[in-house]
Scaffold this motif. Structure first.
Motif, mmCIF file in Angstrom:
data_model
loop_
_atom_site.group_PDB
_atom_site.id
_atom_site.type_symbol
_atom_site.label_atom_id
_atom_site.label_comp_id
_atom_site.label_asym_id
_atom_site.label_seq_id
_atom_site.Cartn_x
_atom_site.Cartn_y
_atom_site.Cartn_z
ATOM 1 N N ARG A 488 0.876 -1.178 0.000
ATOM 2 C CA ARG A 488 0.000 0.000 0.000
ATOM 3 C C ARG A 488 0.907 1.220 0.000
ATOM 4 O O ARG A 488 1.520 1.557 1.013
ATOM 5 N N THR A 489 1.001 1.854 -1.162
ATOM 6 C CA THR A 489 1.962 2.940 -1.315
ATOM 7 C C THR A 489 1.308 4.298 -1.461
ATOM 8 O O THR A 489 2.000 5.299 -1.536
ATOM 9 N N ARG A 490 -0.027 4.348 -1.516
ATOM 10 C CA ARG A 490 -0.697 5.641 -1.668
ATOM 11 C C ARG A 490 -1.647 5.890 -0.509
ATOM 12 O O ARG A 490 -2.711 5.288 -0.436
ATOM 13 N N PRO A 491 -1.307 6.769 0.428
ATOM 14 C CA PRO A 491 -2.158 7.004 1.603
ATOM 15 C C PRO A 491 -3.205 8.082 1.381
ATOM 16 O O PRO A 491 -3.816 8.540 2.343
ATOM 17 N N THR A 492 -3.412 8.548 0.168
ATOM 18 C CA THR A 492 -4.322 9.653 -0.090
ATOM 19 C C THR A 492 -5.520 9.201 -0.906
ATOM 20 O O THR A 492 -5.473 8.190 -1.610
ATOM 21 N N GLU A 513 -7.366 23.845 0.764
ATOM 22 C CA GLU A 513 -6.924 23.277 2.035
ATOM 23 C C GLU A 513 -7.252 21.790 2.145
ATOM 24 O O GLU A 513 -6.782 21.124 3.062
ATOM 25 N N ARG A 514 -8.077 21.268 1.217
ATOM 26 C CA ARG A 514 -8.414 19.840 1.242
ATOM 27 C C ARG A 514 -7.336 18.964 0.608
ATOM 28 O O ARG A 514 -7.319 17.762 0.822
ATOM 29 N N GLY A 515 -6.506 19.552 -0.232
ATOM 30 C CA GLY A 515 -5.476 18.760 -0.907
ATOM 31 C C GLY A 515 -4.941 19.504 -2.110
ATOM 32 O O GLY A 515 -5.189 20.709 -2.294
ATOM 33 N N SER A 535 -5.990 15.068 0.914
ATOM 34 C CA SER A 535 -4.886 14.859 1.860
ATOM 35 C C SER A 535 -5.178 13.698 2.805
ATOM 36 O O SER A 535 -4.267 13.179 3.451
ATOM 37 N N ARG A 536 -6.439 13.255 2.894
ATOM 38 C CA ARG A 536 -6.804 12.094 3.704
ATOM 39 C C ARG A 536 -6.965 10.875 2.805
ATOM 40 O O ARG A 536 -6.898 10.979 1.580
#
Length: 635
Positions: A488-492, A513-515, A535-536
């Protein structure tokens, strides 16, 4: 043919290839050789890196296609093959090495041998070609010539070179200034020492005077006047303009053909010739369907040569027609027939690519050596007016002794000392294994890792972000190893447009501000298009076309200055891959990537299948990604 059976040689000719890692000065050295051999007038206006003729080569500053030129050094003509330094274009290197009798190995006096240096040197040693080591850029303030030479010796030993190959001559050079010498602090005013060593080390072409004509096609080109040109090296015999020859095709058949035009290379030009002898690199016309690896032989005694074998692809992605709501608005080549015709045309000149059909008739799987090779292909097609969907790169696996194996890359990273911990953490998440770490005492450290190839897909962007743009990374295929489990290389997640419309600055300012965003104001949107990276780790529905409400009342913020952040534009290497399967759209103008998320609507003809394919779309002037829901007819 064994050297002992070759009883004659051409002392007036040398064939040499220049091999090196990316940006170590190959094409710059060719420029200096061309100038000092008198190929240009003293007042002639010649571009830098004159052999990098493609637009992409000049923009990226790298060599993509192998090209040959020729210089006259005294009584000797030297054919020079300039090869790419990136392992993704290794097929060009392997073809180039079949045309020459020796190589110049360039190594940067500061950076030393890097992964691509290992790759190109391994190919040269396998072909048993003599090597002249050229330590370039000795004028750099951080040059460490003695240590670099020792590292090259270690590399030779690591590649199992025998005693005769390890005893290579060394020349020090400053290619930009056109200087060379046998000591790093005593360079001559020109490249005379390098030329002297080249002529002494690289053997002249050897041949059998009694052998019939035999020439191997190693590259292809095209002329608007005479059609397809076959670039080949004459191994034995003499080829003449207008004569009948035997065309030994890849399928084993032999057909008669006529040499309608024959050219030899002088500096940057192809000059018509009546005949060419053994050892010469020529271009001939008259074979409209000739392909790389075929043989031109004597009509009375045809003797086909074995077809050259290149390394197998290690990465694949899918290409298909553009199926987004914005399809047809940018490019003029949008049909499946045009797409497959272009891919088949690419296969003719690119021996390291493979094209395979898929379950969908309008989608094909394209296999290549790496992300850069596939990204360059997509970018070239975009500039030609194609609109297409591009899939997320996936590694190719193979079964070895009944077990699933995957490609593993050797990664070399140069970073400032303060980022060692960050890089270690990033690569550990991708199953990277540290092999070696060296600190040269200059504030920088070099780390060498072995990491699964799939863990490096999309890694470069995160690496540059975490190292504040200071890190340098190179990687090359190293070996096959057992499958190392899921990564799992993408945390977004993604920011997904929830309605059709036109993006506004007011909405974008609120979403910043969300990403990070992929769109600019006035970008056309459609429901389900990904407009940014959250960003989440979850997907978020957003209204990117929201307008500011206008009233007759005065407001303290009416004239407030809104500053919008940088839009992530369409470099195919910049965007992280979407999780799961992904496709993307590519249109004729520079780039944008969508992603459509399935949603249930009363009057929609799209099903809300949560397992629908994910598409990555390159269209218009930016890059999006869209998760395309399957039509009811297909679900």
């Amino acid at each position: 043919m064994p050297q002992s059976k070759l009883s004659a040689q051409r002392d007036d000719l040398r064939n040499v290839a220049i091999i090196a890692h990316v940006d170590h000065g190959k094409t710059t050295l060719v420029d200096a050789l061309l100038w000092q051999s008198g190929s240009f007038r003293a007042n002639q206006d010649v571009a830098e890196r004159v052999l990098d003729s493609l637009d992409l080569e000049r923009e990226k500053g790298i060599t993509i296609l192998a090209k040959n030129t020729a210089v006259q050094l005294g009584e000797t003509k030297v054919n020079i093959v300039d090869t790419p330094g990136h392992a993704d274009f290794g097929g060009e290197v392997e073809r180039g090495l079949t045309m020459v009798d020796g190589v110049l190995l360039l190594v940067d006096a500061s950076e030393g041998p890097l992964p691509q240096t290992r790759f190109v040197l391994r190919k040269a040693l396998e072909a048993r070609l003599p090597v002249v080591l050229v330590v370039n850029k000795v004028d750099r303030p951080d040059a460490r010539t003695e240590a670099v030479v020792n590292e090259v010796y270690e590399l030779f030993l690591d590649l199992d070179a025998d005693e005769s190959q390890i005893e290579f001559p060394i020349v020090y050079a400053n290619a930009r200034a056109g200087q060379a010498g046998f000591k790093p602090d005593e360079l001559a005013e020109d490249l005379g020492p390098l030329i002297q060593m080249l002529l002494a080390t690289v053997p002249p072409p050897a041949y059998d005077p009694g052998h019939p004509l035999q020439a191997l096609v190693t590259n292809l080109d095209a002329s608007p006047y005479v059609g397809r040109l076959a670039l080949l090296r004459v191994l034995h015999g003499t080829i003449r303009k207008g004569e009948q020859v035997a065309w030994c095709r890849a399928d084993g058949s032999i057909e008669p053909a006529r040499v309608t035009e024959l050219y030899v290379t002088e500096a940057l030009d192809r000059v018509p010739a009546d005949e060419a002898g053994p050892g010469e690199i020529v271009a001939l016309a008259g074979l409209p369907e000739v392909t790389i690896g075929e043989t031109i032989a004597d009509l009375e005694d045809p003797r086909p040569l074995p077809v050259s074998v290149v390394d197998e692809p290690s990465l694949a992605m899918t290409l298909g027609i553009n199926t987004s709501p914005l399809a047809g608005t940018e490019g003029d080549r949008v049909t499946a027939s045009a797409l497959i015709a272009r891919l088949e045309q690419e296969l003719v000149g690119n021996v390291s690519l493979r094209v395979r059909p898929t379950a969908k008739p309008e989608v094909w799987e394209v296999q290549g050596r790496g992300e850069l090779q596939l990204a360059v292909l997509v970018e070239i097609m975009r500039r030609e007016g194609f609109e297409l969907t591009v899939g997320k790169p996936e590694v190719l696996t193979k079964e070895i002794d009944g077990n699933k194996h995957e490609p593993v890359e050797r990664v070399a990273i140069d970073v400032p000392e303060e980022y060692i911990g960050v890089v270690t953490q990033l690569l550990s998440l991708r199953r990277g294994r540290l092999q070696e770490m060296v600190n040269h005492g200059t504030g920088w450290a070099r780390m060498e890792y072995l990491a699964p190839a799939r863990g490096l897909i999309g890694f470069r962007t995160e690496f540059l972000t975490e190292t504040r743009g200071t890190g340098i990374m190179h990687h090359v295929f190293d070996r096959w190893e057992r499958w190392q489990g899921e990564l799992r290389t993408r945390p977004t997640g993604s920011l997904v447009a929830d309605r059709r419309g036109q993006a506004t600055a007011f909405a974008i300012a609120a979403l910043q501000e969300r990403g990070s965003l992929f769109i600019a104001p006035r970008t056309e949107l459609y429901e389900g298009m990904v407009v940014g990276e959250n960003s989440r780790d979850n997907d978020l529905d957003v209204n990117a076309s929201k307008e500011k409400k206008l009233t007759n009342m005065r407001s303290a913020t009416a004239d407030e200055l809104v500053r919008l952040g940088r839009v992530r534009r369409g470099d195919p290497e910049e965007h992280p891959p979407a999780q799961g399967r992904a496709l993307g759209e590519q249109a004729a103008n520079p780039v944008l990537t969508p992603k459509t998320r399935p949603r249930s609507r009363p009057h929609s003809n799209l099903s809300c299948n949560p397992d629908a394919d994910i598409f990555l779309v390159v269209s218009g002037r930016d890059i999006f990604a869209r998760r395309a829901a399957r039509r009811l007819a297909l679900s």
